[in-house]
Write an enzyme that holds these catalytic residues in place. Structure first.
Site, PDB file in Angstrom:
ATOM      1  N   HIS A 127       0.964  -1.202   0.113  1.00 54.94           N
ATOM      2  CA  HIS A 127      -0.044   0.210  -0.155  1.00 54.94           C
ATOM      3  C   HIS A 127       0.913   1.173   0.029  1.00 54.94           C
ATOM      4  CE1 HIS A 127      -3.400   2.562   0.563  1.00 54.94           C
ATOM      5  NE2 HIS A 127      -4.231   1.538   0.853  1.00 54.94           N
TER       6      HIS A 127
ATOM      7  N   HIS B 143      -8.822  -8.398 -24.654  1.00 53.73           N
ATOM      8  CA  HIS B 143      -9.444  -8.437 -25.853  1.00 53.73           C
ATOM      9  C   HIS B 143     -10.635  -8.984 -25.696  1.00 53.73           C
ATOM     10  CE1 HIS B 143     -10.215 -10.207 -30.013  1.00 53.73           C
ATOM     11  NE2 HIS B 143      -9.513  -9.038 -30.335  1.00 53.73           N
TER      12      HIS B 143
ATOM     13  N   ASN C 254     -11.526  -4.684 -19.275  1.00 54.80           N
ATOM     14  CA  ASN C 254     -10.871  -4.509 -17.890  1.00 54.80           C
ATOM     15  C   ASN C 254     -12.177  -4.930 -17.252  1.00 54.80           C
ATOM     16  OD1 ASN C 254     -10.024  -3.659 -15.623  1.00 54.80           O
ATOM     17  ND2 ASN C 254      -9.337  -1.879 -16.173  1.00 54.80           N
TER      18      ASN C 254
END
Length: 510
Positions: free
Chosen positions: A321, A438, A442
């Site tokens: 983080h 593809h 996302n």
């Protein structure tokens, strides 16, 4: 005479055979890759290679013992009976304590990824035509979105929510709930059907969705739908970005280490309906072009009996983080533009910040997974750089020696390109990520599961193979999960790649 006849025949057939009288230069033909593999094998098996002569010497000495020698040894043990009993008691006690206190293994029994229906697919020209007809975008913004789409690595079969297919679009709370239900319940229905697990046997539920957090929560929607038991330990993670899937697995793992003989469900998704950006700020338009509908459900277990039917065992989870740094904190930031329209802004420093987070993450992960040969090379190079020559390039460990498969978060073509370059991966190692981007776009935190499903669908997962899932998310975070295959893993029924794997990999013209 025979040689001349053979020469004439060869000439008449138009074929000339020339024999080289020089031996090849073997020194020049040695491939350094094989030298490195040999070094890696030697160091990795150094302990074994040292023990073999020792064991051989012990066997030789034992073979020289006569019957009288063995009898004398037995008499000595009889005279020291108390010592033998005490030693045996300590051995049994120590073994019992170890077995009772060691961390229980966490198994991935199975998982499923949501396959959107065909009517939600959107082609390039449909996306651009729709964006034009909404009337919310100026010419500059439309041209920007067109260029992003062309370079994105997305194909023509990605999906957007139903509310975005209307003109004008109809984003609403009801539509967002409908999208969440379709994705989560679709993945869970398939998972329960494939595993034959009764929903009421689930003891732990972790749901992560960054941008849509209604009341009641998404985890409560699942409890209500499947009538999960009243004492279920449920968690709802929000605002944690595309790396939240690994965080959810880590939380489920921690719960499974405490609660024995339990099942845990992890649901990873993102909601697009209410988070589409209808403004003209360039940095906030990128998510419109990349994010698509998707989600995954994962069944974890700490039951020893489930090992035989499980696909993988969880080995490591490493979380990084970088939120203490202001630039990292704001590089993926939900805000309103000057016109008051809400969206997620992506900073121009995103790739540099992701690179720094990755460096920190793999610095922690490396000692846990890299063979000792790579760790020695890294350490020696580091010492030489500090003591002798600051210009010496730092040695980049070869993670291909630690992992067989890589599931890189399909955040975009640039993300995959950078990781492939910086980790010195081969095209086949990034193939699952590129093909997932593809085919599905996302899908945020669930993308690493579509990638794992791709590898299985290709028949590449073998017993003992190690998988590295690595994801990036707002905050800024970089998280890794390492799994080991417990057998030759075959794709589960209703895999998202079931109807199209024969067409992949496709050639990408970027």
């Amino acid at each position: 005479m025979m040689n001349s006849e053979e020469d004439n025949n060869s000439s008449s057939n138009g074929v000339q055979i020339r024999q080289s009288r020089r031996l090849p230069d073997f020194l020049q033909s040695v491939n350094l890759k094989y030298v490195k593999l040999g070094y890696h094998y030697l160091i990795s098996h150094l302990l074994t290679l040292c023990l073999v002569p020792l064991m051989a010497a012990i066997v030789v000495e034992a073979s020289r013992l006569s019957v009288d020698d063995i009898h004398q040894l037995w008499l000595q043990l009889q005279y020291n009976l108390v010592s033998v009993i005490v030693f045996s008691a300590f051995l049994v006690f120590g073994s019992t304590v170890y077995i009772m206190t060691r961390p229980r293994s966490v198994y991935l029994v199975d998982y499923s990824c949501y396959l959107p229906p065909s009517h939600l697919k959107v082609k390039y020209h449909q996306f651009m035509e729709h964006s034009t007809l909404t009337g919310d975008f100026d010419e500059s913004s439309l041209e920007f979105q067109r260029k992003i789409l062309e370079r994105s690595g997305l194909g023509e079969e990605t999906s957007v929510p139903e509310a975005m297919h209307y003109l004008p679009p109809r984003p609403s709370m009801a539509a967002a709930r409908q999208e969440a239900e379709q994705v989560m319940f679709g993945a869970l229905d398939t998972l329960f059907a494939n595993t034959n697990v009764n929903p009421r046997d689930i003891g732990i539920l972790v749901v992560n969705c960054s941008l849509f957090n209604p009341t009641p929560s998404l985890s409560s929607m699942i409890v209500n739908k499947y009538k999960l038991r009243g004492n279920i330990r449920s968690f709802n993670l929000g605002g944690m970005g595309c790396s939240a899937g690994v965080i959810a697995v880590d939380l489920a793992k921690d719960m499974l280490l405490v609660h024995r003989n339990s099942y845990a469900i992890v649901v990873s998704t993102e909601n697009i309906t209410q988070n589409w950006y209808f403004g003209n700020k360039k940095s906030m338009l990128i998510p419109n072009c990349l994010f698509r509908v998707g989600g995954a459900a994962v069944l974890l277990s700490n039951k020893s009996a489930d090992r035989r039917r499980s696909k993988y065992k969880l080995v490591h989870v490493v979380r990084t983080h970088c939120g203490a740094d202001d630039k990292a904190f704001k590089c993926v930031y939900q805000e309103q533009d000057d016109a008051g329209k809400t969206g997620v802004s992506l900073s121009k420093d995103l790739m540099a910040i992701a690179g720094g987070a990755l460096k920190t993450n793999i610095t922690t992960l490396g000692p846990l997974v890299l063979p000792i040969s790579e760790q020695i090379l890294f350490f020696v190079t580091l010492v030489a750089k500090k003591l002798f020559n600051a210009k010496i390039k730092p040695y980049i460990p070869d993670f291909k020696l630690a992992f067989d498969h890589f599931c890189i978060h399909a955040g975009g073509r640039a993300v995959i390109d950078e990781l492939e370059k910086n980790l010195q991966l081969l095209p086949v190692h990034a193939e699952a990520s590129r093909m997932t981007l593809h085919r599905f776009g996302n899908t945020s935190s669930s993308s690493i599961w579509y990638e794992l499903a791709y590898t299985e669908a290709k028949g590449r997962m073998r017993k003992g193979n190690r998988v590295w899932q690595i994801a990036f998310g707002s905050g800024f975070k970089c998280n890794s999960a390492v799994w080991v295959a417990l057998g030759n893993v075959k794709p589960s029924p209703n895999s998202p790649w079931e109807d199209c794997i024969h067409r992949y990999p496709v050639q990408l013209n970027l």
